[in-house]
Design a protein around this motif. Sequence first.
Motif, short mmCIF file in Angstrom:
data_model
loop_
_atom_site.label_atom_id
_atom_site.label_comp_id
_atom_site.label_asym_id
_atom_site.label_seq_id
_atom_site.Cartn_x
_atom_site.Cartn_y
_atom_site.Cartn_z
N LEU A 42 58.24 3.67 -46.97
CA LEU A 42 57.79 3.66 -48.35
C LEU A 42 56.74 2.57 -48.57
N ALA A 43 57.00 1.39 -48.02
CA ALA A 43 56.04 0.28 -48.15
C ALA A 43 54.70 0.65 -47.51
N ASN A 44 54.75 1.26 -46.33
CA ASN A 44 53.52 1.64 -45.63
C ASN A 44 52.77 2.72 -46.42
N ALA A 45 53.48 3.69 -46.98
CA ALA A 45 52.83 4.73 -47.78
C ALA A 45 52.15 4.12 -49.00
N LEU A 46 52.83 3.22 -49.68
CA LEU A 46 52.26 2.56 -50.85
C LEU A 46 51.02 1.75 -50.48
N ILE A 47 51.13 0.97 -49.42
CA ILE A 47 50.02 0.15 -48.95
C ILE A 47 48.84 1.04 -48.53
N THR A 48 49.12 2.15 -47.88
CA THR A 48 48.05 3.05 -47.43
C THR A 48 47.29 3.61 -48.63
N VAL A 49 48.00 4.06 -49.65
CA VAL A 49 47.33 4.62 -50.83
C VAL A 49 46.52 3.55 -51.54
N VAL A 50 47.14 2.42 -51.85
CA VAL A 50 46.45 1.36 -52.59
C VAL A 50 45.31 0.78 -51.76
N GLY A 51 45.55 0.55 -50.47
CA GLY A 51 44.51 0.01 -49.60
C GLY A 51 43.32 0.94 -49.46
N THR A 52 43.57 2.25 -49.37
CA THR A 52 42.49 3.22 -49.27
C THR A 52 41.66 3.24 -50.54
#
Length: 150
Positions: A42-52
């Motif tokens: 979940l943390a990685n998915a959130l970071i991926t969306v926000v980071g992108t």
Amino acid sequence: MKTTETPGPIASFIRFVVCGGGVTVLSSIVLVQLEARMSLLLANALITVVGTLLANELHSRISFGSDRRGWRMHLESTATAFAAWLVTSVAMLTLHHLSAHPAVLLEQAVYLTASGVAGLGRFLTLRLVVFAKKSSPLEPPVREEVVLAA
């Protein structure tokens, strides 16, 4: 809509690397913090969306000096990130198909090479397609002057 000056190809590339690398480093730091509060996936998915989304904005404004904003720009830019992910994934899957247990150095060499090729492809697509200056039929095409240092 105000127009901004498009940086030259070398300046754009340096900015692209700094912005993308900066978002990646920031993402890795935030990931560690979020992992303590939620699942890694979940943390990685959130970071991926926000980071992108953050990287898309930085590339638009800083790397390419573009006036483009909005969801269409984000979708096009995100598509290039997805294509880069596909390139690295296919490279790694191919390596593991050819060798069940490749050496760590070979694995890193394949991954880094694929990442470099994908990153260069992404840079070119963003610069020449997604964030390219478009001229209207009433205006002459936007031309960049190349200045060579003596």
